[in-house]
Structure formats: structure tokens, C-alpha cells
Write an enzyme that holds these catalytic residues in place. Structure first.
Site, PDB file in Angstrom:
ATOM      1  N   HIS A 145       0.867  -1.179   0.000  1.00  0.00           N
ATOM      2  CA  HIS A 145       0.000   0.000   0.000  1.00  0.00           C
ATOM      3  C   HIS A 145       0.908   1.233   0.000  1.00  0.00           C
ATOM      4  CE1 HIS A 145      -2.770   2.952   1.848  1.00  0.00           C
ATOM      5  NE2 HIS A 145      -3.774   2.132   1.574  1.00  0.00           N
ATOM      6  N   ASP A 222       3.115  -4.604   8.064  1.00  0.00           N
ATOM      7  CA  ASP A 222       1.885  -3.827   7.879  1.00  0.00           C
ATOM      8  C   ASP A 222       0.734  -4.826   7.953  1.00  0.00           C
ATOM      9  OD1 ASP A 222      -0.340  -2.536   7.000  1.00  0.00           O
ATOM     10  OD2 ASP A 222       0.539  -1.785   5.137  1.00  0.00           O
ATOM     11  N   GLN A 225      -4.533  -5.421   6.847  1.00  0.00           N
ATOM     12  CA  GLN A 225      -5.566  -6.325   6.321  1.00  0.00           C
ATOM     13  C   GLN A 225      -5.594  -7.644   7.087  1.00  0.00           C
ATOM     14  OE1 GLN A 225      -7.857  -5.456   4.229  1.00  0.00           O
ATOM     15  NE2 GLN A 225      -6.962  -3.485   3.659  1.00  0.00           N
ATOM     16  N   LYS A 248     -10.541  -0.954  10.424  1.00  0.00           N
ATOM     17  CA  LYS A 248     -10.688  -2.156   9.593  1.00  0.00           C
ATOM     18  C   LYS A 248     -11.017  -3.384  10.440  1.00  0.00           C
ATOM     19  CE  LYS A 248      -7.345  -0.435   6.247  1.00  0.00           C
ATOM     20  NZ  LYS A 248      -8.003   0.033   5.020  1.00  0.00           N
ATOM     21  N   CYS A 386      -4.695   2.478  -3.578  1.00  0.00           N
ATOM     22  CA  CYS A 386      -3.439   2.997  -2.991  1.00  0.00           C
ATOM     23  C   CYS A 386      -2.298   2.017  -3.228  1.00  0.00           C
ATOM     24  CB  CYS A 386      -3.594   3.287  -1.505  1.00  0.00           C
ATOM     25  SG  CYS A 386      -4.745   4.600  -1.171  1.00  0.00           S
TER      26      CYS A 386
HETATM   27  N1  PLP Z   1      -1.713  -0.748   4.661  1.00  0.00           N
HETATM   28  C1  PLP Z   1      -2.670  -1.481   4.091  1.00  0.00           C
HETATM   29  C2  PLP Z   1      -2.343  -2.859   3.596  1.00  0.00           C
HETATM   30  C3  PLP Z   1      -3.960  -0.961   3.963  1.00  0.00           C
HETATM   31  O1  PLP Z   1      -4.914  -1.704   3.407  1.00  0.00           O
HETATM   32  C4  PLP Z   1      -4.228   0.341   4.432  1.00  0.00           C
HETATM   33  C5  PLP Z   1      -5.561   0.940   4.251  1.00  0.00           C
HETATM   34  O2  PLP Z   1      -6.247   0.683   3.300  1.00  0.00           O
HETATM   35  C6  PLP Z   1      -3.189   1.051   5.041  1.00  0.00           C
HETATM   36  C7  PLP Z   1      -1.945   0.478   5.140  1.00  0.00           C
HETATM   37  C8  PLP Z   1      -3.407   2.412   5.589  1.00  0.00           C
HETATM   38  O3  PLP Z   1      -4.294   2.350   6.659  1.00  0.00           O
HETATM   39  P1  PLP Z   1      -4.909   3.670   7.304  1.00  0.00           P
HETATM   40  O4  PLP Z   1      -5.483   4.461   6.176  1.00  0.00           O
HETATM   41  O5  PLP Z   1      -5.950   3.168   8.249  1.00  0.00           O
HETATM   42  O6  PLP Z   1      -3.795   4.369   8.001  1.00  0.00           O
END
Ligand code: PLP
Length: 428
Positions: A145, A222, A225, A248, A386
Site C-alpha cells: 500500500h 503492515d 488487512q 478495519k 493505494c
Molecule cells: N496498509 C494497508 C495494507 C492498507 O490496506 C491500508 C488501508 O487501506 C493502510 C496500510 C493504511 O491504513 P490507514 O489508512 O488506516 O492508516
């Protein structure tokens, strides 16, 4: 009231797993916990399949936040009065719950931040600035992401670190052999997703961590998900850092967590300065509290933290294995049914996958798909998720993405499939 009726197959899913716990997964009862799901959109039952972007909230989360505001809300940590003590207790209890949720050794390893994005930035700009220097390598994967790409680029521009990218194969599997080749004494940090938000690929993260440690590198996972879809055990994984966002995992927005091993957190300088994170301040010099407080300056997201605690309790009580089995059944069913639609191509068919079906259609742009099926009450995400470098890897500008949560049903998969046939009918 539930928005979608339970297809007979849902019962089949519940029992075909063949284990007692999943046999008792009552998705209709689960749906009743989520007030928003009972509504209609354009006169059709809401079919919410945008869970990878953000999940809906159960009543226990909403109630916990309302109760906080109605009965004991106050600022935390700094008051001697009764309400402040109650708020502080509830806030710190939420930290304990999140620590338990990922099996952290200590609640001090749980830093509350705004979300995964802020957590990754904290590692980049606190740990990164302190411990990485020009020429040091940070490994990320091709399916990250943007939140796990851009902070490293900002750090690279500032310090001269080198970013290396571990490729994925055409099915979306991480290329483990290439990863092994990329690891070297220059590798100081591996920053990798646990589950891809755009493909659903489950990365063999324990192995990734083991190999990184063998090469002398630290690992940031990270887990954005993974939080909602699988049991996370940071001690078993031996992750140095692990992050995810509350929204999430069925909790509120505005809060998330960075887990870090305590000795590493305490070796890192604060990233932002302000109240609450200090030990002693003079005009000449300031000393800082230990983790987690040194990374939590200012008034935290108190109500949201309490809601986050209620959310992880909810998920835990439902049972992560049972949730994963339920969602896996939905994903397999969706994959099978969508594969039958001529012109639909699923992007990402990794060996290990969770809860996400990303796809394109010959006849329609992803945005057209999203817009048309919205009229049938079906909410999916369409875009680059993203993950623009990943889209480039698959030579698409965007995909449509159906992502399943603990309250989705096979009847909703059927509704998605029917809506996709409608797209074909309209656009050829
Ligand atoms: N990393 C992953 C794999 C994500 O799916 C997301 C959000 O879609 C993020 C990071 C960023 O999360 P946040 O927008 O809650 O900070």
C-alpha cells in the site's frame, strides 16, 4: 433487521468446514450486531463488500463510545478527579485488550496512533532517522500500500537509504527465492504487508521475518488487512514492529496501533513533541517517558481507543479462526461464481489468500463497474487501492475489489454476481 436473506448455502458453509466451532457460526445473528446493515440503498438491501477499505461497526463498539461520552468522559492521565480516573482506566484497559489481541508481551509495547499510516511513518522517521544511514537497504514488496512505500521514499530523500522491491509472480505470490537473494548485510529493515489489500495475498510473514532476522535486519509488518481476518501473534511471528488500524477491525476511525518490541521502542527517539510524553522539561533540555507514552504526545483519541478495545473484544469473542473459515468460504464461492462470468478476470490468485477478490472486466472500466453495481445496492471499491505500483505490475489502471467481512453471506455474493451480469448487459 438483516438486509439480505440467508441463502441455503450459508448453512452449508457453516457445517461443511467440519469443525464444531465453525458449525455454530451464525452469520444472521452476527449481522444483527451491526445496525447499519439493515438498511436499503436505492431500494435494494445494502450489500457491503468494501470491508478492506473500512469495516462497519457493531453495536457494542457504538455503545462503548456513547457510554464513555455519556457517563465518564474526561481527559486521561492528568486528572486527579473521579472522571479522569475512570477515563484513564478505560483507555489503558483498551491498550491491554489490543495487547492481548496480538499476544504482545506487555501493554507498554502498544502505541496508540491515528492508524497504520501514522505507525509506519513513526517507524520511518523515528527508528529510520536514528538507525538507518545512507546506503542501508530497506526491503518492501511489490504489493505494498502507498502507506508502506511513500514514508520510505521520504526517508530515502532525506538520508540516502536504498529501497529494494521484492517482486511477486503473476498470481500475486511473493517471490520468496528472490527475497532471499535480495537480503544481504546491507538490509537493515524489511517493511512488508501481511495481507495485500489489493490482491488478498497472504504473505508467509513468519518465514519473511525469520529470513530477515538471519540476515540481521529488523522487520515491520503492515498488518492492516490481517487484523480483521486472522489471529495475530506477534511473539510467535517474532515481529519487531506490527501495525494495523482500528477502523478495519470493526472499530472507529482515528486510532490504530503500532506494536514494537519494548527494547526497540525505548531505543527510539520521540517523533513528535508535546505534553504527556515528557519526564521533565526545562528550557535547556527535555527528558522523555518510556514507551508507549513517549510516542503519544497530546490528548489521545480517548473515546476511539475505548471503541477500539470493544472492537477487538468483539472479534476475539466471535473467534478469529471461525471468522477466517467463514470468510474463506465466501471468497472461494465468489471466486468460483465470478470465474463463470465471461470477460471477468480476477487479479491475484495466490496460493494463500484472504477475503479479497480484485477483478477487471473486458467490457467495463472498474469505475463503471463500481457505479453500476452501486445501483443494485452492492458496495465495492474501484480504483488503484493505494497500490499504483501493483496496478502497473498487472498492467491495469484500476480494479474493482469485493472484500468480505465477518457479516457477509453467500446471498450477498449472489447479489454481486447478479449485479455483474447487469454490467455485462449494459456495457456488452
Ligand atoms: N496498509 C494497508 C495494507 C492498507 O490496506 C491500508 C488501508 O487501506 C493502510 C496500510 C493504511 O491504513 P490507514 O489508512 O488506516 O492508516
Amino acid at each position: 433487521m438483516s438486509g439480505a436473506t440467508l441463502a441455503p448455502q450459508d448453512a452449508a458453509v457453516a457445517t461443511s468446514i467440519g469443525d464444531n466451532s465453525i458449525a455454530s457460526y451464525d452469520v444472521e445473528a452476527v449481522r444483527r450486531d451491526f445496525p447499519i446493515l439493515g438498511q436499503e440503498v436505492y431500494g435494494k438491501p445494502l450489500v457491503y463488500l468494501d470491508n478492506a477499505a473500512s469495516a462497519q461497526k457493531p453495536a457494542v463498539v457504538i455503545d462503548s463510545m456513547r457510554e464513555t461520552m455519556e457517563t465518564y468522559y474526561s481527559n486521561v492521565h492528568r486528572g486527579l478527579h473521579r472522571l479522569s480516573q475512570l477515563s484513564t482506566d478505560a483507555f489503558e484497559a483498551a491498550r491491554d485488550k489490543v495487547a492481548g489481541f496480538i499476544n504482545a508481551e506487555s501493554s507498554d509495547e502498544i502505541v496508540f496512533l491515528r492508524g497504520a499510516t501514522e505507525a509506519i511513518n513513526l517507524v520511518a522517521f523515528s527508528y529510520g532517522r536514528a538507525f538507518l544511514k545512507a546506503g542501508d537497504e530497506v526491503l518492501i514488496s511489490e504489493m505494498e500500500h502507498h502507506a508502506n512505500i511513500v514514508p520510505w521514499q521520504l526517508l530515502r530523500d532525506e538520508t540516502g537509504i536504498v529501497i529494494k522491491v521484492v517482486p511477486i509472480d503473476d498470481d500475486g505470490n511473493l517471490m520468496l527465492e528472490t527475497y532471499k537473494e535480495l537480503l544481504s548485510p546491507k538490509t537493515k529493515l524489511v517493511a512488508m504487508t501481511h495481507i495485500s489489500n489489493a490482491l488478498g495475498t497472504i504473505v508467509p510473514i513468519k518465514e519473511v521475518i525469520r529470513l530477515a532476522h538471519a540476515a540481521g535486519a529488523k522487520v515491520l509488518v503492515d498488518g492492516c488487512q490481517a487484523g480483521p481476518h486472522m489471529k495475530i501473534d506477534v511473539r510467535d511471528l517474532d515481529a519487531d514492529f506490527y501495525c494495523f488500524s482500528s477502523h478495519k477491525v470493526y472499530g472507529p476511525t482515528g486510532i490504530g496501533v503500532l506494536y514494537g518490541k519494548l527494547d526497540i521502542l525505548n531505543s527510539m527517539p520521540p517523533h513528535h513533541g508535546g505534553g504527556e510524553m515528557i519526564d521533565r522539561v526545562t528550557f535547556e533540555k527535555t527528558t522523555y517517558k518510556e514507551a508507549p507514552h513517549r510516542f503519544e504526545p497530546g490528548t489521545p483519541a480517548i473515546i476511539e481507543a475505548i471503541g477500539f478495545g470493544a472492537a477487538v473484544d468483539y472479534v476475539k469473542n466471535l473467534g478469529q479462526e471461525r471468522i477466517a473459515a467463514h470468510e474463506h468460504g465466501l471468497m472461494a464461492y465468489a471466486t468460483e461464481r465470478m470465474s463463470e462470468i465471461e470477460g471477468v478476470r480476477i487479479i491475484g490468485q495466490a496460493q494463500e489468500k484472504a477475503s479479497i477478490v480484485s477483478f477487471v472486466m473486458d467490457s467495463a472500466h472498474a469505475h463503471d463497474i463500481g457505479t453500476i453495481i452501486d445501483r443494485a445496492g452492492v458496495a465495492v471499491r474501484a480504483g488503484h487501492h493505494c497500490a499504483q505500483p501493483l496496478m502497473a505490475r498487472f498492467e491495469v489502471s484500476a480494479t474493482a475489489r469485493a472484500s468480505f467481512g465477518l457479516y457477509n453471506t453467500r446471498a450477498e455474493v449472489d447479489a454481486l454476481v447478479a449485479a455483474l451480469y447487469k454490467v455485462k448487459e449494459l456495457l456488452g
